[in-house]
Design a protein around this motif. Structure first.
Motif, short mmCIF file in Angstrom:
data_model
loop_
_atom_site.label_atom_id
_atom_site.label_comp_id
_atom_site.label_asym_id
_atom_site.label_seq_id
_atom_site.Cartn_x
_atom_site.Cartn_y
_atom_site.Cartn_z
N HIS A 159 -16.46 -2.68 -5.33
CA HIS A 159 -17.29 -1.57 -5.29
C HIS A 159 -16.65 -0.09 -4.25
O HIS A 159 -17.03 0.83 -4.00
CB HIS A 159 -18.70 -1.45 -5.27
CG HIS A 159 -19.37 -2.19 -6.27
ND1 HIS A 159 -19.17 -3.54 -6.52
CD2 HIS A 159 -19.84 -1.74 -7.42
CE1 HIS A 159 -19.93 -3.85 -7.59
NE2 HIS A 159 -20.26 -2.72 -8.15
N LYS A 160 -15.37 -0.83 -3.29
CA LYS A 160 -14.91 -0.04 -2.52
C LYS A 160 -16.04 0.48 -1.50
O LYS A 160 -15.91 1.84 -1.28
CB LYS A 160 -14.14 1.10 -3.22
CG LYS A 160 -13.05 0.74 -4.22
CD LYS A 160 -12.28 1.75 -4.82
CE LYS A 160 -11.17 2.21 -3.86
NZ LYS A 160 -10.11 3.13 -4.64
N ASP A 187 -9.35 5.90 3.30
CA ASP A 187 -9.04 6.55 1.81
C ASP A 187 -10.33 7.17 1.31
O ASP A 187 -11.38 6.68 1.29
CB ASP A 187 -8.56 5.24 1.10
CG ASP A 187 -8.16 5.75 -0.32
OD1 ASP A 187 -8.91 6.76 -0.73
OD2 ASP A 187 -7.39 4.99 -0.95
N PRO A 188 -10.10 8.47 0.73
CA PRO A 188 -11.40 9.11 0.39
C PRO A 188 -11.88 8.55 -0.82
O PRO A 188 -13.09 8.50 -1.16
CB PRO A 188 -10.60 10.40 0.01
CG PRO A 188 -9.42 10.69 0.64
CD PRO A 188 -8.84 9.33 0.83
N SER A 189 -11.17 7.40 -1.48
CA SER A 189 -11.88 6.99 -2.56
C SER A 189 -12.82 5.79 -2.30
O SER A 189 -13.60 5.39 -3.00
CB SER A 189 -10.90 6.37 -3.65
OG SER A 189 -10.05 5.20 -2.91
N TRP A 190 -12.96 5.50 -0.96
CA TRP A 190 -13.76 4.35 -0.32
C TRP A 190 -14.95 5.09 0.20
O TRP A 190 -15.01 6.22 0.96
CB TRP A 190 -13.15 3.71 0.77
CG TRP A 190 -12.25 2.57 0.25
CD1 TRP A 190 -11.08 2.50 -0.37
CD2 TRP A 190 -12.54 1.05 0.13
NE1 TRP A 190 -10.47 1.54 -0.97
CE2 TRP A 190 -11.53 0.39 -0.52
CE3 TRP A 190 -13.62 0.63 0.70
CZ2 TRP A 190 -11.63 -0.96 -0.45
CZ3 TRP A 190 -13.62 -0.99 0.49
CH2 TRP A 190 -12.49 -1.60 -0.10
N THR A 191 -16.06 4.35 0.17
CA THR A 191 -17.66 4.96 0.46
C THR A 191 -17.50 4.28 1.91
O THR A 191 -17.68 2.95 1.91
CB THR A 191 -18.52 4.58 -0.28
OG1 THR A 191 -18.44 5.49 -1.66
CG2 THR A 191 -19.89 5.05 0.22
N TYR A 200 -15.00 9.66 9.67
CA TYR A 200 -14.59 9.18 8.54
C TYR A 200 -15.79 8.45 7.75
O TYR A 200 -15.39 8.13 6.54
CB TYR A 200 -13.59 8.03 8.88
CG TYR A 200 -12.01 8.49 9.09
CD1 TYR A 200 -11.46 8.71 8.28
CD2 TYR A 200 -12.18 8.82 10.62
CE1 TYR A 200 -9.94 9.17 8.49
CE2 TYR A 200 -10.76 9.28 10.96
CZ TYR A 200 -9.73 9.48 10.18
OH TYR A 200 -8.72 10.02 10.71
N ASN A 250 -18.69 8.82 5.17
CA ASN A 250 -18.99 9.82 4.27
C ASN A 250 -20.27 9.69 3.50
O ASN A 250 -20.46 10.28 2.69
CB ASN A 250 -17.71 9.90 3.19
CG ASN A 250 -17.40 8.64 2.82
OD1 ASN A 250 -18.16 7.78 2.53
ND2 ASN A 250 -16.12 8.57 2.10
N GLN A 286 -23.79 5.68 -6.67
CA GLN A 286 -22.40 6.66 -6.26
C GLN A 286 -21.18 5.43 -6.25
O GLN A 286 -20.16 5.57 -6.85
CB GLN A 286 -22.30 6.88 -4.89
CG GLN A 286 -21.10 7.52 -4.20
CD GLN A 286 -21.06 8.38 -3.04
OE1 GLN A 286 -21.99 9.05 -2.77
NE2 GLN A 286 -20.33 7.85 -2.14
N ILE A 287 -21.81 4.15 -5.92
CA ILE A 287 -20.28 3.23 -6.01
C ILE A 287 -20.67 2.10 -7.53
O ILE A 287 -19.91 1.16 -7.51
CB ILE A 287 -20.62 2.09 -4.80
CG1 ILE A 287 -22.01 1.33 -4.82
CG2 ILE A 287 -20.49 2.95 -3.62
CD1 ILE A 287 -21.87 0.27 -3.59
#
Length: 306
Positions: free
Chosen positions: A63-64, A124-128, A222, A224, A243-244
């Motif tokens: 789920h990053k 990486d912005p795609s990771w929570t 970092y 978020n 969100q994930i």
């Protein structure tokens, strides 16, 4: 808890044979040069260290999600959730090791990945990259009720008797001779006033350490996602899991009250909220606010000290 010495991933690899848990990645062999040219992660950084139970962030790769658990901020519930997400049938078990111990809980931490992979997760912005926090005065009182008033002050004496400056107040000489509980030992070991005074000053512990110190300063920018335990934890948890993409499968049902944090009945939400008025005098409130000024002033944590 096992030791306070931070181990590098290479050192921690020796302990993998103790795990015996499915899904646990092997720790990679790491050299200082592997950190050259990375955006954020440096050799020796605390989030990449194998050590205390709530040290490195937990990784849910599917789920990053990177999640920094914090003692006295429902970390038991969060680790149960992550064990559920990783497919462990015993995810609801709670004992001396589960769900907390990285030796046995089967969860992956940042140090289970090569530095370049870990750095990508951190940037990486795609990771929570998430953390939940708790109002500092309430968290301090919860720590006192759980670790000092609870269990006959065994935790406090076990972890703080190594500090010579407070040995006398904690009756460490008696504690070393007579296991707790004992009528010879003061119970609780210290008053709340003493806890916020010499004990807090001399015995650093993650259960009452300021939350702003949960990670090095350079990592906060970092992060978020910041949720709050005190107001709307159920809503914040649902927002994070939605969100994930994990709410329907892991958060909406299967918990004691239905959904996760329904009625805010987290195990470690000791009776602190109801006891704030009883324990805090105006003077002690000022003491606590001074001790955790770094939390109240931190731009990411979202506290208001009024």
């Amino acid at each position: 808890r096992r030791g306070s010495r931070h181990r590098t991933p290479l050192e921690g690899r020796r302990h993998n044979n103790m795990l015996g848990t499915k899904g646990k990645r092997q720790m990679p062999a790491v050299l200082p040069g592997d950190f050259d040219g990375l955006e954020l992660l440096s050799y020796g950084d605390q989030p990449y260290q194998f050590g205390p139970w709530d040290n490195a962030p937990i990784v849910i790769e599917s789920h990053k999600l990177l999640f920094w658990t914090t003692p006295k901020v429902a970390c038991t519930v969060w680790k149960k959730l992550f064990r559920r997400m990783e497919g462990y049938s015993d995810w609801q078990v709670e004992n001396d090791n589960l769900p907390h111990s990285p030796y046995t809980n089967g969860l992956n931490y940042l140090y289970h990945y090569k530095p370049a992979q870990a750095d990508l997760m951190l940037t990486d912005p795609s990771w929570t990259r998430a953390i939940f926090v708790r109002e500092p005065k309430e968290r301090l009182l919860s720590a006192y009720l759980d670790k000092v008033v609870g269990n006959h002050s065994y935790y406090l004496r076990k972890h703080c008797c190594k500090v010579t400056t407070i040995e006398e107040i904690l009756q460490c000489d008696v504690f070393h001779r007579i296991p707790s509980p004992s009528p010879s030992l003061r119970d609780p070991a210290v008053s709340f006033t003493e806890f916020l005074g010499p004990v807090y000053k001399e015995c650093v512990d993650p259960h009452w350490r300021p939350q702003a110190k949960r990670m090095p300063a350079k990592y906060w920018s970092y992060i978020n996602f910041v949720g709050h335990l005190d107001h709307g934890v159920e809503k914040d948890a649902q927002r994070l899991l939605t969100q994930i993409g994990a709410w329907d499968d892991y958060g909406a049902n299967g918990w004691p009250s239905g959904s996760i944090f329904a009625n805010n009945h987290a195990h470690h939400a000791t009776a602190a909220k109801d006891n704030v008025v009883h324990y805090y005098t105006p003077e002690l409130e000022r003491v606590a606010e001074t001790l955790h000024k770094i939390d109240y002033m931190h731009p990411k944590l979202g506290f208001r000290n009024e």
